[in-house]
Design a protein around this motif. Structure first.
Motif, PDB file in Angstrom:
ATOM      1  N   GLY A 189      -3.848  -7.862  -9.891  1.00 59.51           N
ATOM      2  CA  GLY A 189      -3.693  -8.402  -8.535  1.00 59.51           C
ATOM      3  C   GLY A 189      -4.919  -9.189  -8.118  1.00 59.51           C
ATOM      4  N   ILE A 234      -8.384   0.993  -7.084  1.00 61.48           N
ATOM      5  CA  ILE A 234      -8.512   0.703  -5.657  1.00 61.48           C
ATOM      6  C   ILE A 234      -7.461   1.528  -4.907  1.00 61.48           C
ATOM      7  CG2 ILE A 234      -8.601  -1.053  -3.852  1.00 61.48           C
ATOM      8  CD1 ILE A 234     -10.799  -1.329  -6.054  1.00 61.48           C
ATOM      9  N   VAL A 293       1.893 -11.458 -14.674  1.00 59.17           N
ATOM     10  CA  VAL A 293       2.258 -10.154 -15.250  1.00 59.17           C
ATOM     11  C   VAL A 293       2.580  -9.192 -14.119  1.00 59.17           C
ATOM     12  CG1 VAL A 293       1.405  -8.169 -16.564  1.00 59.17           C
ATOM     13  CG2 VAL A 293       0.738 -10.479 -17.253  1.00 59.17           C
ATOM     14  N   THR A 351      -3.463  -7.310   5.699  1.00 58.08           N
ATOM     15  CA  THR A 351      -3.657  -6.880   7.088  1.00 58.08           C
ATOM     16  C   THR A 351      -3.469  -8.032   8.081  1.00 58.08           C
ATOM     17  OG1 THR A 351      -6.020  -7.195   6.672  1.00 58.08           O
ATOM     18  CG2 THR A 351      -5.218  -4.939   6.632  1.00 58.08           C
ATOM     19  N   SER A 380      -5.299 -12.463  -7.696  1.00 62.01           N
ATOM     20  CA  SER A 380      -5.112 -13.845  -7.235  1.00 62.01           C
ATOM     21  C   SER A 380      -5.603 -14.098  -5.812  1.00 62.01           C
ATOM     22  CB  SER A 380      -3.639 -14.251  -7.357  1.00 62.01           C
ATOM     23  OG  SER A 380      -2.827 -13.428  -6.558  1.00 62.01           O
ATOM     24  N   PRO A 439     -10.887   1.595   0.200  1.00 66.51           N
ATOM     25  CA  PRO A 439     -11.229   0.725   1.336  1.00 66.51           C
ATOM     26  C   PRO A 439     -10.565   1.217   2.622  1.00 66.51           C
ATOM     27  CG  PRO A 439     -10.286  -0.527  -0.517  1.00 66.51           C
ATOM     28  CD  PRO A 439     -10.008   0.920  -0.770  1.00 66.51           C
ATOM     29  N   GLY A 440     -11.192   0.831   3.721  1.00 70.28           N
ATOM     30  CA  GLY A 440     -10.591   1.085   5.040  1.00 70.28           C
ATOM     31  C   GLY A 440      -9.757  -0.116   5.439  1.00 70.28           C
ATOM     32  N   PHE A 441     -10.151  -0.736   6.538  1.00 67.71           N
ATOM     33  CA  PHE A 441      -9.373  -1.822   7.149  1.00 67.71           C
ATOM     34  C   PHE A 441     -10.059  -3.142   6.762  1.00 67.71           C
ATOM     35  CE2 PHE A 441      -8.145  -3.514  11.627  1.00 67.71           C
ATOM     36  CZ  PHE A 441      -6.958  -4.026  11.134  1.00 67.71           C
ATOM     37  N   ILE A 442      -9.493  -3.837   5.771  1.00 65.25           N
ATOM     38  CA  ILE A 442     -10.151  -5.004   5.159  1.00 65.25           C
ATOM     39  C   ILE A 442      -9.385  -6.281   5.506  1.00 65.25           C
ATOM     40  CG2 ILE A 442     -11.041  -5.990   3.009  1.00 65.25           C
ATOM     41  CD1 ILE A 442     -12.272  -3.227   3.631  1.00 65.25           C
ATOM     42  N   ILE A 494      -8.865  -8.760  -2.044  1.00 65.49           N
ATOM     43  CA  ILE A 494      -9.911  -7.922  -2.643  1.00 65.49           C
ATOM     44  C   ILE A 494     -10.034  -8.218  -4.138  1.00 65.49           C
ATOM     45  CG2 ILE A 494     -10.509  -5.523  -3.186  1.00 65.49           C
ATOM     46  CD1 ILE A 494      -9.198  -4.752  -0.451  1.00 65.49           C
ATOM     47  N   GLY A 500      -1.601  -4.131  -5.400  1.00 62.91           N
ATOM     48  CA  GLY A 500      -0.905  -3.165  -4.557  1.00 62.91           C
ATOM     49  C   GLY A 500      -0.144  -3.873  -3.462  1.00 62.91           C
ATOM     50  N   ASN A 529      -6.255  -2.954  -9.071  1.00 71.15           N
ATOM     51  CA  ASN A 529      -6.335  -3.398  -7.678  1.00 71.15           C
ATOM     52  C   ASN A 529      -4.975  -3.791  -7.093  1.00 71.15           C
ATOM     53  OD1 ASN A 529      -7.704  -4.899  -5.271  1.00 71.15           O
ATOM     54  ND2 ASN A 529      -6.469  -6.458  -6.309  1.00 71.15           N
ATOM     55  N   LYS A 539      -1.330   6.031  -2.875  1.00 69.69           N
ATOM     56  CA  LYS A 539      -2.801   6.010  -2.910  1.00 69.69           C
ATOM     57  C   LYS A 539      -3.373   7.412  -3.134  1.00 69.69           C
ATOM     58  CE  LYS A 539      -3.198   1.582  -2.436  1.00 69.69           C
ATOM     59  NZ  LYS A 539      -3.718   0.765  -3.533  1.00 69.69           N
ATOM     60  N   ALA A 560       4.415  -3.541 -12.534  1.00 71.95           N
ATOM     61  CA  ALA A 560       5.438  -2.488 -12.449  1.00 71.95           C
ATOM     62  C   ALA A 560       6.284  -2.446 -13.717  1.00 71.95           C
ATOM     63  CB  ALA A 560       6.326  -2.722 -11.232  1.00 71.95           C
ATOM     64  N   TYR A 609       3.247   4.210   0.822  1.00 71.41           N
ATOM     65  CA  TYR A 609       1.922   3.665   0.494  1.00 71.41           C
ATOM     66  C   TYR A 609       0.878   4.790   0.374  1.00 71.41           C
ATOM     67  CZ  TYR A 609      -2.203   0.610   0.969  1.00 71.41           C
ATOM     68  OH  TYR A 609      -3.395  -0.043   0.775  1.00 71.41           O
TER      69      TYR A 609
HETATM   70  P1  NAP Z   1      -3.309  -8.767  -1.003  1.00 69.32           P
HETATM   71  O1  NAP Z   1      -4.203  -9.744  -0.364  1.00 69.32           O
HETATM   72  O2  NAP Z   1      -1.910  -8.614  -0.525  1.00 69.32           O
HETATM   73  O3  NAP Z   1      -3.315  -9.047  -2.584  1.00 69.32           O
HETATM   74  C1  NAP Z   1      -2.530  -8.258  -3.452  1.00 69.32           C
HETATM   75  C2  NAP Z   1      -2.682  -8.748  -4.866  1.00 69.32           C
HETATM   76  O4  NAP Z   1      -1.842  -7.946  -5.723  1.00 69.32           O
HETATM   77  C3  NAP Z   1      -2.239 -10.177  -5.046  1.00 69.32           C
HETATM   78  O5  NAP Z   1      -3.027 -10.802  -6.039  1.00 69.32           O
HETATM   79  C4  NAP Z   1      -0.808 -10.021  -5.542  1.00 69.32           C
HETATM   80  O6  NAP Z   1      -0.385 -11.184  -6.210  1.00 69.32           O
HETATM   81  C5  NAP Z   1      -0.970  -8.805  -6.469  1.00 69.32           C
HETATM   82  N1  NAP Z   1       0.289  -8.105  -6.760  1.00 69.32           N
HETATM   83  C6  NAP Z   1       1.193  -7.602  -5.892  1.00 69.32           C
HETATM   84  N2  NAP Z   1       2.217  -7.053  -6.560  1.00 69.32           N
HETATM   85  C7  NAP Z   1       1.963  -7.214  -7.891  1.00 69.32           C
HETATM   86  C8  NAP Z   1       2.642  -6.878  -9.079  1.00 69.32           C
HETATM   87  N3  NAP Z   1       3.830  -6.250  -9.062  1.00 69.32           N
HETATM   88  N4  NAP Z   1       2.095  -7.198 -10.271  1.00 69.32           N
HETATM   89  C9  NAP Z   1       0.897  -7.846 -10.309  1.00 69.32           C
HETATM   90  N5  NAP Z   1       0.203  -8.196  -9.216  1.00 69.32           N
HETATM   91  C10 NAP Z   1       0.730  -7.885  -8.020  1.00 69.32           C
HETATM   92  O7  NAP Z   1      -3.913  -7.290  -0.919  1.00 69.32           O
HETATM   93  P2  NAP Z   1      -5.422  -6.787  -0.674  1.00 69.32           P
HETATM   94  O8  NAP Z   1      -5.555  -6.480   0.757  1.00 69.32           O
HETATM   95  O9  NAP Z   1      -6.385  -7.652  -1.386  1.00 69.32           O
HETATM   96  O10 NAP Z   1      -5.319  -5.372  -1.426  1.00 69.32           O
HETATM   97  C11 NAP Z   1      -5.791  -5.146  -2.742  1.00 69.32           C
HETATM   98  C12 NAP Z   1      -5.755  -3.644  -2.997  1.00 69.32           C
HETATM   99  O11 NAP Z   1      -6.552  -2.984  -2.031  1.00 69.32           O
HETATM  100  C13 NAP Z   1      -4.358  -3.042  -2.873  1.00 69.32           C
HETATM  101  O12 NAP Z   1      -4.180  -2.039  -3.838  1.00 69.32           O
HETATM  102  C14 NAP Z   1      -4.369  -2.429  -1.497  1.00 69.32           C
HETATM  103  O13 NAP Z   1      -3.474  -1.351  -1.385  1.00 69.32           O
HETATM  104  C15 NAP Z   1      -5.805  -1.969  -1.389  1.00 69.32           C
HETATM  105  N6  NAP Z   1      -6.268  -1.790  -0.021  1.00 69.32           N
HETATM  106  C16 NAP Z   1      -6.282  -2.834   0.860  1.00 69.32           C
HETATM  107  C17 NAP Z   1      -6.734  -2.600   2.161  1.00 69.32           C
HETATM  108  C18 NAP Z   1      -6.790  -3.694   3.201  1.00 69.32           C
HETATM  109  O14 NAP Z   1      -7.070  -3.360   4.376  1.00 69.32           O
HETATM  110  N7  NAP Z   1      -6.550  -4.927   2.872  1.00 69.32           N
HETATM  111  C19 NAP Z   1      -7.137  -1.323   2.543  1.00 69.32           C
HETATM  112  C20 NAP Z   1      -7.114  -0.307   1.615  1.00 69.32           C
HETATM  113  C21 NAP Z   1      -6.669  -0.545   0.333  1.00 69.32           C
HETATM  114  P3  NAP Z   1       1.160 -11.651  -6.139  1.00 69.32           P
HETATM  115  O15 NAP Z   1       1.553 -11.600  -4.712  1.00 69.32           O
HETATM  116  O16 NAP Z   1       1.220 -12.975  -6.793  1.00 69.32           O
HETATM  117  O17 NAP Z   1       1.861 -10.636  -6.940  1.00 69.32           O
END
Ligand code: NAP
Length: 249
Positions: A13, A142, A64, A195, A15, A187-190, A18, A94, A92, A161, A67, A157
């Protein structure tokens, strides 16, 4: 210990958000960064590849879906074929599909658990033999603050986690004798696209729970991941490191 001159890092993940920040933070002239994503023709992935390359690393982005076990196995086989090793895996990728427990659709439960938890399991399984042979590896999962606190409206969710934290501790125990550390970053609220779509009221309510009074940035998480991946963290395994502005103490 691996030779820094040939470090291979895999970020799932990667792209955007985080994952992108982790790829950029870990990029240098001695590192090859592999990252994956699941959206076809992803302009986010193109942008990440450009940023990681600008930071000096060799970069390979791949479509890729984590899942899907066979896709994951093919991805790691290809990496080992190209580089002969994997030093760091960051689980990472999710998603969230929120809804109250009593109304949650089975497909939303399955989808979130399938990507967030089973996806991490598949990646660990696909990389473990290579790391065991190397007698070196760093696996960083993560998780999320809600995996330890719970959160109304996020049963799927939160379960994924919390499961990831259990997976981290078990993998840490099983793989420690082979020189592999396994830790979680929660992480908390990122500030990411995950978000961005929250209603202003929800954001305000979340911020009210953060003693430092602001959202975290993806780089705040990436710094901790980079540390856990480094030689300096060689005596840390099975831990959950919180990056949440004090939201959970
Ligand atoms: P994000 O901006 O939504 O990015 C998610 C990334 O995961 C994207 O690159 C997405 O690419 C990829 N992804 C989603 N489904 C996938 C799949 N089936 N196979 C491969 N790649 C996949 O999320 P983020 O906020 O950066 O979160 C990253 C991680 O941190 C997650 O695990 C999330 O649960 C955790 N987290 C985030 C926060 C927050 O506040 N943001 C807080 C706590 C934990 P595509 O869409 O192209 O698949």
């Amino acid at each position: 210990m691996t030779n820094d001159a040939e470090r291979v890092v895999v970020v799932t993940g990667g792209s955007r958000g985080i994952g992108r920040a982790i790829g950029v933070r870990m990029a240098d002239a001695n590192t090859t960064i592999y990252f994956n994503y699941s959206t076809k023709n992803s302009t986010d992935a193109e942008e990440t590849a450009r940023l990681v390359e600008d930071a000096g690393a060799t970069v390979r982005g791949a479509l890729v879906n984590i899942a899907l076990r066979e896709e994951v196995q093919g991805f790691f086989s290809q990496i080992v074929k190209e580089c002969g090793r994997v030093d760091v895996l960051v689980n990472n990728a999710g998603i969230a599909r929120d809804g109250l427990l009593v109304r949650m659709k089975e497909e939303d439960w399955d989808r979130v658990l399938g990507i967030n938890l089973k996806g991490a399991f598949c990646c660990i399984q696909a990389v473990a033999k290579t790391m065991m042979k190397q007698r070196f590896g760093r696996i960083i999962n993560i998780a999320s603050v809600v995996g330890v606190m719970g959160n109304a409206g996020q049963a799927n969710y939160v379960a994924s986690k919390a499961g990831m934290i259990g997976l981290t501790k078990t993998a840490a125990r099983e793989l420690a004798p082979r020189g592999i550390t396994v830790n979680a970053v929660a992480p908390g609220f990122i500030d990411t696209s995950m978000t961005a779509d929250l209603a202003e009221k929800v954001k305000e309510a979340m911020l009210a729970q953060v003693p430092l009074g602001r959202m975290g940035q993806p780089q705040d998480v990436a710094e901790v991941v980079a540390f856990l991946a480094s030689e300096k963290a060689s005596y840390i395994t099975g831990q959950v490191i919180h990056v949440n502005g004090g939201m959970y103490m």
